[in-house]
Scaffold this active site. Structure first.
Site, PDB file in Angstrom:
ATOM      1  N   LYS A 114      20.050 -40.078 -83.145  1.00 19.46           N
ATOM      2  CA  LYS A 114      19.795 -39.981 -81.701  1.00 19.46           C
ATOM      3  C   LYS A 114      18.291 -40.050 -81.421  1.00 19.46           C
ATOM      4  O   LYS A 114      17.479 -39.876 -82.334  1.00 19.46           O
ATOM      5  CB  LYS A 114      20.382 -38.678 -81.171  1.00 19.46           C
ATOM      6  CG  LYS A 114      19.765 -37.414 -81.778  1.00 19.46           C
ATOM      7  CD  LYS A 114      20.566 -36.176 -81.406  1.00 19.46           C
ATOM      8  CE  LYS A 114      19.946 -34.927 -82.037  1.00 19.46           C
ATOM      9  NZ  LYS A 114      20.812 -33.743 -81.847  1.00 19.46           N
ATOM     10  N   TYR A 131     -13.138 -32.273 -72.245  1.00 18.38           N
ATOM     11  CA  TYR A 131     -12.819 -31.731 -70.919  1.00 18.38           C
ATOM     12  C   TYR A 131     -12.886 -30.203 -70.903  1.00 18.38           C
ATOM     13  O   TYR A 131     -12.480 -29.547 -71.869  1.00 18.38           O
ATOM     14  CB  TYR A 131     -11.404 -32.152 -70.516  1.00 18.38           C
ATOM     15  CG  TYR A 131     -11.287 -33.606 -70.145  1.00 18.38           C
ATOM     16  CD1 TYR A 131     -12.032 -34.153 -69.104  1.00 18.38           C
ATOM     17  CD2 TYR A 131     -10.403 -34.438 -70.823  1.00 18.38           C
ATOM     18  CE1 TYR A 131     -11.915 -35.489 -68.762  1.00 18.38           C
ATOM     19  CE2 TYR A 131     -10.272 -35.774 -70.482  1.00 18.38           C
ATOM     20  CZ  TYR A 131     -11.024 -36.302 -69.448  1.00 18.38           C
ATOM     21  OH  TYR A 131     -10.899 -37.610 -69.111  1.00 18.38           O
TER      22      TYR A 131
HETATM   23  C1  PLP Z   1      20.955 -33.153 -83.142  1.00 17.69           C
HETATM   24  C2  PLP Z   1      22.244 -32.705 -83.677  1.00 17.69           C
HETATM   25  C3  PLP Z   1      22.472 -32.691 -85.057  1.00 17.69           C
HETATM   26  C4  PLP Z   1      21.373 -32.916 -86.073  1.00 17.69           C
HETATM   27  O1  PLP Z   1      20.601 -31.743 -86.142  1.00 17.69           O
HETATM   28  P1  PLP Z   1      19.353 -31.568 -87.140  1.00 17.69           P
HETATM   29  O2  PLP Z   1      18.975 -30.148 -86.990  1.00 17.69           O
HETATM   30  O3  PLP Z   1      18.302 -32.507 -86.674  1.00 17.69           O
HETATM   31  O4  PLP Z   1      19.822 -31.913 -88.504  1.00 17.69           O
HETATM   32  C5  PLP Z   1      23.750 -32.400 -85.501  1.00 17.69           C
HETATM   33  N1  PLP Z   1      24.750 -32.108 -84.618  1.00 17.69           N
HETATM   34  C6  PLP Z   1      24.554 -32.086 -83.296  1.00 17.69           C
HETATM   35  C7  PLP Z   1      25.677 -31.727 -82.387  1.00 17.69           C
HETATM   36  C8  PLP Z   1      23.296 -32.370 -82.767  1.00 17.69           C
HETATM   37  O5  PLP Z   1      23.089 -32.311 -81.446  1.00 17.69           O
END
Ligand code: PLP
Length: 408
Positions: A74, A294
């Site tokens: 994702k 800044y």
């Molecule tokens: C993002 C996500 C994962 C992966 O999690 P990590 O901690 O990055 O390994 C797995 N399951 C779900 C439902 C997620 O939203």
């Protein structure tokens, strides 16, 4: 020779040497070093080691076995380019990919033709045909989604695949308690759905001293005991490191693939994946009392040298690293001083020998000498946010690629 590349949206092909040849709107330059073409023009060069990602997946796969090990890609593979990362993992044997959004799944689908592609955020209303036509598996999060997917199955006259998410402690997505009770009381609600698995998500797996993870496992066991038998999936990256009682039938690692430590507080068992090098634009001498950046937020306590590097918060170098981040130049560490600007950061390089500063024109901003987790700790955030914030202005260079397992 390494190949350089782009984020999703471009396409890549593996040439005979196993290197990625990039084409598409953001196609980069292919060259023996970082000083050609796109890399020479950009303020930063982001190198992504596909072999390290594949090796990380293999380690997680072996830890997960006999459970299947999926890959969570994702948010554009946590910022590293799902269009390139996912095919590399598919070539290594990954058979299931999770994304968050339908749009991500539609983009990914043709790139991993033999794999299962599942959408964590569920079945969007009115988009059922998109999932169906593209062979995308929704993760069903409530009774309404189950009902709509079942209706779609009835319309097409064949069972449709889906995962079903059960909430065990996130209060975010998945069946709530009444939803679970209804489904347990009437499992025919699942008729027409080819259940790929019951799924839940851990809230606190990165804290080994907290009872939340075992509690969620117990709730998951209790919930699934009331439901028809199907494969089960619970563990994200940290969850895999809780051991065999947590891997069930399918694991879903994300961050660990990309080198983020899934066992915070302990040695990072994963290989480093990225190196972000920022271009040094100027090195200047400053006097005691001179201010930097800044808000005059930093004042020199002694005469010294400031290096200005062409990366800023518009590139995902978070402002919280103002006065707390580090860069590494020719193996020498230097503190980021003053505020992070939109396009620039400044580092106190007073202690770095002149010869080194004359030789080097790139500073490691993230990488093996200053890992994502270290930057996250300095910024008061988590490695996930550092990675997914990485911007679009870098020249992206992918090294490594799919290797037949037999050759390893
Ligand atoms: C993002 C996500 C994962 C992966 O999690 P990590 O901690 O990055 O390994 C797995 N399951 C779900 C439902 C997620 O939203």
């Amino acid at each position: 020779m390494a190949a350089s590349g782009a984020r999703s949206g471009s396409t890549g092909q593996w040439n005979e040497g196993g290197h990625l040849v990039q084409s598409g709107p953001r196609a980069g330059i292919t060259g023996p070093d970082d000083h050609n073409g796109e890399a020479r023009r950009a303020g930063g060069v982001l190198t992504i080691d596909l072999n390290a990602i594949v090796e990380n997946w293999r380690q997680l796969r072996d830890l997960s076995a006999p459970a299947e090990c999926a890959a969570v890609v994702k948010a554009d593979a946590y910022g590293l380019g799902a269009a390139i990362v996912a095919p590399a993992l598919a070539a290594a044997g990954a058979k299931t990919f999770f994304v968050a959004q339908l749009t991500e799944a539609l983009a990914l689908r043709p790139l991993v033709p033999d794999a299962r592609v599942a959408v964590l955020n569920g079945l969007l209303p009115g988009c059922e045909a998109d999932y169906l036509d593209a062979d995308i598996v929704p993760v069903l999060n409530d009774l309404g989604e189950i009902h709509r997917w079942r209706a779609a199955a009835r319309r097409v006259g064949r069972p449709l695949p889906a995962f079903v998410h059960i909430d065990t402690g996130m209060s975010r997505l998945g069946l709530d308690r009444p939803g679970l009770d209804s489904l347990a009381a009437d499992p025919t609600r699942l008729d027409g759905i080819a259940n790929q698995g019951w799924m839940t998500h851990l809230a606190y797996a990165d804290n080994r001293d907290h009872p939340m993870t075992p509690a969620q496992r117990d709730r998951f066991d209790a919930a699934t005991a009331r439901l028809p038998t199907a494969p089960r999936s619970l563990a994200n990256s940290p969850g895999i490191f809780w051991g065999a009682q947590y891997t069930y039938d399918l694991t879903r690692p994300g961050c660990a693939l990309y080198g983020v430590n899934p066992t915070p507080g302990a040695h990072n068992p994963m290989r480093n994946v990225i190196r972000l090098a920022g271009r040094i634009r100027q090195v200047r001498h400053v006097d005691a009392g001179d201010t930097v950046g800044y808000g005059a937020a930093h004042q020199m306590a002694r005469p010294g040298k400031i290096a200005t590097i062409a990366i800023g918060y518009a590139d995902g170098y978070v402002r919280a690293l103002s006065g707390s981040g580090h860069v590494v130049i020719g193996g020498h560490r230097a503190a980021v001083v003053g505020r992070v600007s939109m396009d620039l950061i400044t580092a106190d390089v007073s202690d770095i020998p002149e010869a080194v500063l004359e030789r080097e024109d790139l500073a490691e901003v993230l990488g093996p000498d200053y890992p994502v987790d270290a930057a996250a700790a300095n910024a008061g955030t988590i490695g996930y946010e550092i990675l997914t914030a990485l911007g679009d202005r870098y020249a992206r260079r992918y090294v490594g690629g799919p290797t037949p397992e037999a050759r390893l």
